[in-house]
Write an enzyme that holds these catalytic residues in place. Structure first.
Site, short mmCIF file in Angstrom:
data_model
loop_
_atom_site.label_atom_id
_atom_site.label_comp_id
_atom_site.label_asym_id
_atom_site.label_seq_id
_atom_site.Cartn_x
_atom_site.Cartn_y
_atom_site.Cartn_z
N ASN A 33 -11.09 19.12 136.66
CA ASN A 33 -12.29 18.73 135.56
C ASN A 33 -13.18 19.78 135.45
O ASN A 33 -14.48 19.55 135.63
CB ASN A 33 -12.70 17.48 136.09
CG ASN A 33 -13.80 16.75 134.83
OD1 ASN A 33 -14.84 16.69 134.98
ND2 ASN A 33 -13.23 16.54 133.69
N HIS A 38 -17.46 26.05 137.48
CA HIS A 38 -16.26 26.32 137.88
C HIS A 38 -15.65 27.75 137.45
O HIS A 38 -15.25 28.72 138.13
CB HIS A 38 -15.11 25.55 137.61
CG HIS A 38 -15.32 24.17 138.34
ND1 HIS A 38 -15.58 22.97 137.54
CD2 HIS A 38 -15.35 23.70 139.58
CE1 HIS A 38 -15.65 22.00 138.51
NE2 HIS A 38 -15.48 22.21 139.81
N LYS A 152 -24.12 25.18 144.83
CA LYS A 152 -24.53 23.96 144.37
C LYS A 152 -24.04 22.89 145.65
O LYS A 152 -24.74 22.03 146.06
CB LYS A 152 -23.53 23.55 143.26
CG LYS A 152 -23.13 22.25 143.23
CD LYS A 152 -23.96 21.34 142.02
CE LYS A 152 -23.78 19.99 141.66
NZ LYS A 152 -22.87 19.14 142.69
N MET A 187 -24.59 21.46 137.00
CA MET A 187 -23.18 20.98 136.45
C MET A 187 -22.37 20.36 137.38
O MET A 187 -22.34 20.93 138.53
CB MET A 187 -22.79 22.17 136.02
CG MET A 187 -23.25 22.71 134.42
SD MET A 187 -22.42 24.02 133.73
CE MET A 187 -23.42 24.57 132.18
P1 AMP Z 1 -15.55 20.79 142.94
O1 AMP Z 1 -14.46 20.77 141.94
O2 AMP Z 1 -16.60 19.79 142.41
O3 AMP Z 1 -14.90 20.33 144.41
O4 AMP Z 1 -16.02 22.28 143.07
C1 AMP Z 1 -15.16 23.28 143.29
C2 AMP Z 1 -16.00 24.61 143.69
O5 AMP Z 1 -16.92 24.54 142.63
C3 AMP Z 1 -17.09 24.34 144.65
O6 AMP Z 1 -17.14 25.41 145.47
C4 AMP Z 1 -18.28 24.03 144.23
O7 AMP Z 1 -19.56 24.16 144.97
C5 AMP Z 1 -18.40 24.71 142.95
N1 AMP Z 1 -19.09 24.34 141.96
C6 AMP Z 1 -19.50 22.92 141.52
N2 AMP Z 1 -20.21 22.71 140.47
C7 AMP Z 1 -20.76 23.96 140.65
C8 AMP Z 1 -22.02 24.55 139.76
N3 AMP Z 1 -22.83 23.69 138.93
N4 AMP Z 1 -22.35 25.96 139.82
C9 AMP Z 1 -21.77 26.75 140.47
N5 AMP Z 1 -20.68 26.27 141.42
C10 AMP Z 1 -20.30 24.96 141.14
#
Ligand code: AMP
Length: 283
Positions: A33, A38, A152, A187
């Protein structure tokens, strides 16, 4: 063209080819998603590597029994389009069976002591064991030279850093800044759970972090700042898991005249759990 790899055998073949050509491999693990936060991780990985693999895997072992594993938004087609537009070389989409060939119950696990039972770990028992376990498996599968993680999820970043250092994973962990909406909301894939009425309130988490930074910067005692932050969030309609100021390594307790601090908040608006953090140096 982003190659879609659904098995470990395919992934190994592609990565082995790159390594034979002495190309540096970057890795961006995600749960899909995908949003601009990302994609910024992909951009950062591309700055440090010749080829980039992103993975999408909604990891069952990091969700508690009453959490949103089944509901978690899954949008593989638009994710692939986005990765393609950012020039990501490969997308790895492992199945639960390939990730946990002997099942999830009783699987080999990673545990990073001293950091997994505080903050989010205290409110989501076992969560960081699941995170560390899946990231260790993904590192072994992809064998990247570098991997990017968002600030984040600051506690997650620290768990991965400690794990990679102590276990001698030959991968450099590169942190990325938090991408925010125009009103400051970090985000997150979970933001779409927010209703139209809740969405304007969601910026209050970031505002509270700024408040904590400013008050601590004025020299106000940390416990008073934390209590006031929690109260403000509650008054705005949140159920607060924590609002804390910590050293940025998260492991050692705060001492006087500390530099490199971090304000962290986790709070629920209805059924949506929002987390965010802000690093600062009190002057
Ligand atoms: P997730 O898909 O939520 O497991 O996140 C995957 C990666 O994206 C992780 O390293 C998160 O910390 C990073 N991530 C998610 N949201 C953000 C954001 N708003 N800014 C920077 N990195 C993010």
């Amino acid at each position: 063209m982003t190659a879609t790899l659904t098995s470990l055998a395919e992934l190994r073949e592609v990565v082995a080819d790159w390594k034979r050509s002495r190309l540096r491999v970057g890795f961006v693990p995600t749960m899909g998603n995908l949003h601009a936060g990302h994609f910024a991780l992909v951009d950062l990985a591309k700055q440090h590597a010749d080829r980039v693999v992103a993975s999408i895997f909604v990891n069952p072992t990091q969700f508690g029994p009453n959490e949103d594993y089944a509901l978690y938004p899954r949008t593989p087609d638009s994710d692939l389009n986005g990765l393609q537009a950012r020039g990501c070389d490969a997308l790895f989409l492992p199945t639960v069976e390939e990730m946990y060939p002997f099942g999830t119950a009783g699987c080999v696990q990673m545990h990073v002591p001293g950091i997994t039972d505080i903050l989010c770990g205290a409110h989501r028992p076992g969560h960081f064991n699941g995170v560390a376990t899946v990231v260790a498996r993904l590192f072994n599968m992809v064998q990247p030279d570098i991997a990017t993680f968002g600030r984040k999820d600051y506690q997650q970043l620290q768990v991965i850093r400690y794990m990679a250092t102590e276990m001698n994973f030959p991968v450099q962990i590169i942190p990325a800044p938090t991408l925010r909406e125009a009103d400051g909301l970090a985000m997150s894939s979970r933001n779409q759970y927010l209703s139209a009425e809740q969405r304007p309130l969601a910026t209050f988490v970031y505002k509270t972090l700024c408040f904590m930074r400013d008050q601590a910067g004025l020299g106000l005692p940390v416990p008073a700042v934390e209590a006031e932050a929690k109260l403000r969030l509650e008054m705005a309609g949140y159920t607060v898991d924590y609002a804390e100021i910590r050293r940025s390594d998260l492991r050692r307790p705060l001492a006087a005249d500390e530099k490199g601090l971090l304000a962290l908040v986790a709070a629920r608006l209805g059924r949506t759990r929002l987390i965010d953090s802000l690093e600062f140096d009190p002057s």
